[in-house]
Design a protein around this motif. Structure first.
Motif, PDB file in Angstrom:
ATOM      1  N   UNK A  63       0.851  -1.273  -0.088  1.00  9.95           N
ATOM      2  CA  UNK A  63      -0.040   0.093   0.132  1.00  9.95           C
ATOM      3  C   UNK A  63       0.920   1.193   0.028  1.00  9.95           C
ATOM      4  N   UNK A  64       2.015   0.960   0.280  1.00 12.37           N
ATOM      5  CA  UNK A  64       3.080   2.429   0.285  1.00 12.37           C
ATOM      6  C   UNK A  64       3.585   2.496  -1.049  1.00 12.37           C
ATOM      7  N   UNK A  65       3.647   1.722  -1.994  1.00 14.98           N
ATOM      8  CA  UNK A  65       4.106   1.668  -3.190  1.00 14.98           C
ATOM      9  C   UNK A  65       3.212   2.471  -4.302  1.00 14.98           C
ATOM     10  N   UNK A  66       3.820   3.159  -5.052  1.00 16.83           N
ATOM     11  CA  UNK A  66       2.949   3.763  -6.300  1.00 16.83           C
ATOM     12  C   UNK A  66       2.641   2.806  -7.181  1.00 16.83           C
ATOM     13  N   UNK A  67       3.710   1.826  -7.455  1.00 15.63           N
ATOM     14  CA  UNK A  67       3.592   0.848  -8.559  1.00 15.63           C
ATOM     15  C   UNK A  67       3.945  -0.417  -8.187  1.00 15.63           C
ATOM     16  N   UNK A  68       3.648  -1.492  -8.607  1.00 15.24           N
ATOM     17  CA  UNK A  68       3.979  -2.714  -8.384  1.00 15.24           C
ATOM     18  C   UNK A  68       5.459  -3.358  -8.714  1.00 15.24           C
ATOM     19  N   UNK A  69       5.962  -2.313  -9.678  1.00 16.90           N
ATOM     20  CA  UNK A  69       7.182  -2.900 -10.242  1.00 16.90           C
ATOM     21  C   UNK A  69       8.586  -2.325  -9.339  1.00 16.90           C
ATOM     22  N   UNK A  70       9.234  -3.510  -8.923  1.00 16.89           N
ATOM     23  CA  UNK A  70      10.536  -3.125  -8.095  1.00 16.89           C
ATOM     24  C   UNK A  70      11.751  -3.390  -9.060  1.00 16.89           C
ATOM     25  N   UNK A  71      12.843  -3.520  -8.445  1.00 11.74           N
ATOM     26  CA  UNK A  71      14.099  -3.780  -9.134  1.00 11.74           C
ATOM     27  C   UNK A  71      14.898  -5.013  -8.315  1.00 11.74           C
ATOM     28  N   UNK A  72      15.196  -5.920  -9.041  1.00 11.67           N
ATOM     29  CA  UNK A  72      16.186  -6.923  -8.226  1.00 11.67           C
ATOM     30  C   UNK A  72      17.448  -6.664  -8.755  1.00 11.67           C
ATOM     31  N   UNK A  73      18.411  -7.035  -7.836  1.00 12.13           N
ATOM     32  CA  UNK A  73      19.806  -6.375  -7.902  1.00 12.13           C
ATOM     33  C   UNK A  73      20.995  -7.414  -7.901  1.00 12.13           C
TER      34      UNK A  73
END
Length: 329
Positions: free
Chosen positions: A11-21
């Motif tokens: 709920x804190x994220x503007x979008x579901x896309x993150x980044x794996x590193x």
């Protein structure tokens, strides 16, 4: 904060896309065997992170074992240099260790936990870790007798905000849910491997967890390039050591989804689109080895949802994973 009083991080994220590193840790050779994704310069790594942050990505996934801490260092440097106002969430992991004889092992003891958190905070240059995950414990891990008090103590100190498990398999993830351990599970989910839906989707504890979808592009096999080319992974790429039957199954079944390549963005974008639209998943963490891949992932996140007809076609084209990926009993 306990799970009962803290909001779902999704709920804190503007979008579901993150980044794996994982890829930012480089080849990460252990006894001559690659544990990473091949060479990548620090300049390129920082450019990837900068592009992701500039595009509005707020969720960064890393681990203390990626490049033996190098990935965390690069993430920390990128976040220190960033001028973007987003509330960035960082997820890291502990438990995989490098032994004096050059081999690897696992240590989930409280002593190693505290030392790992201190070291990760230093590398990340942060005062707290948003999500701390146990990194790939055995699927049959003894949750009944594992002491959670040190993890709760780290929450009370403000050093971590949530904890959970990055599971080896969805079957291990189910055991985590059965035990009610933590509040976050990271697990494989993609168009080729949809076991999360059937094994976790109806679990009575499902609502208590945020689910991080990892490997959304099937370890790179859900690639437009591999629709027409044979895979050629360098010796510094961990995929060069995958079993032939696994590589062959991944390649053959990815090609059964070639119809997705005809849609805007191509196969990779629409495979990612498939994962992003699953309501079970809180955030999806594709990796990227170039700025262009970051841009492609962001473009995919902005596409409309796949139609139910296309979802059914995906399910019919690849109805299940191979039997050797399933438990023997």
């Amino acid at each position: 904060m306990s799970k009962a009083t803290s909001p779902r991080f999704s709920s804190r994220l503007h979008q579901k896309l993150g980044l794996g590193t994982w890829q930012l840790g480089g080849p990460n050779m252990v006894q001559g065997k690659a544990m990473g994704w091949g060479e990548i310069s620090e300049e390129e790594s920082l450019a990837i992170l900068s592009a992701a942050l500039e595009a509005g990505i707020q969720f960064i996934d890393t681990a203390d074992s990626y490049g033996k801490g190098l990935s965390e260092v690069i993430v920390g440097n990128a976040l220190q240099a960033a001028t973007y106002p987003q509330d960035i969430m960082v997820c890291t992991k502990f438990g995989n260790v490098y032994l004096p004889d050059g081999t690897t092992g696992q240590d989930f003891s409280s002593e190693h936990l505290y030392a790992s958190v201190k070291a990760s905070l230093q590398r990340l240059q942060r005062e707290h870790i948003d999500i701390l995950l146990m990194h790939s414990p055995p699927d049959n891990f003894d949750w009944a007798n594992y002491d959670r008090a040190p993890l709760e103590d780290l929450i009370s100190q403000g050093l971590i905000r949530q904890y959970g498990v990055s599971s080896k398999s969805v079957y291990g993830a189910k055991r985590v849910m059965d035990a009610g351990f933590g509040s976050v599970i990271e697990v494989i989910y993609n168009a080729l491997d949809r076991r999360v839906d059937e094994i976790l989707g109806q679990h009575p504890n499902m609502s208590k967890y945020d689910i991080i979808g990892r490997v959304p592009l099937g370890s790179g096999f859900l690639s437009d390039r591999l629709l027409i080319e044979e895979p050629n992974f360098g010796e510094d790429d961990y995929r060069s050591h995958m079993a032939d039957r696994d590589k062959n199954w991944m390649l053959d079944n990815a090609r059964k989804l070639a119809f997705l390549a005809a849609l805007p963005g191509g196969l990779s974008a629409n495979a990612l689109r498939f994962t992003l639209q699953n309501p079970i998943i809180s955030v999806v963490i594709p990796g990227a080895r170039s700025v262009n891949q970051v841009k492609s992932n962001v473009m995919a996140s902005n596409l409309d949802a796949l139609s139910q007809e296309l979802i059914q076609r995906i399910e019919q084209s690849v109805p299940s994973v191979p039997d050797w990926w399933k438990p023997s009993s």
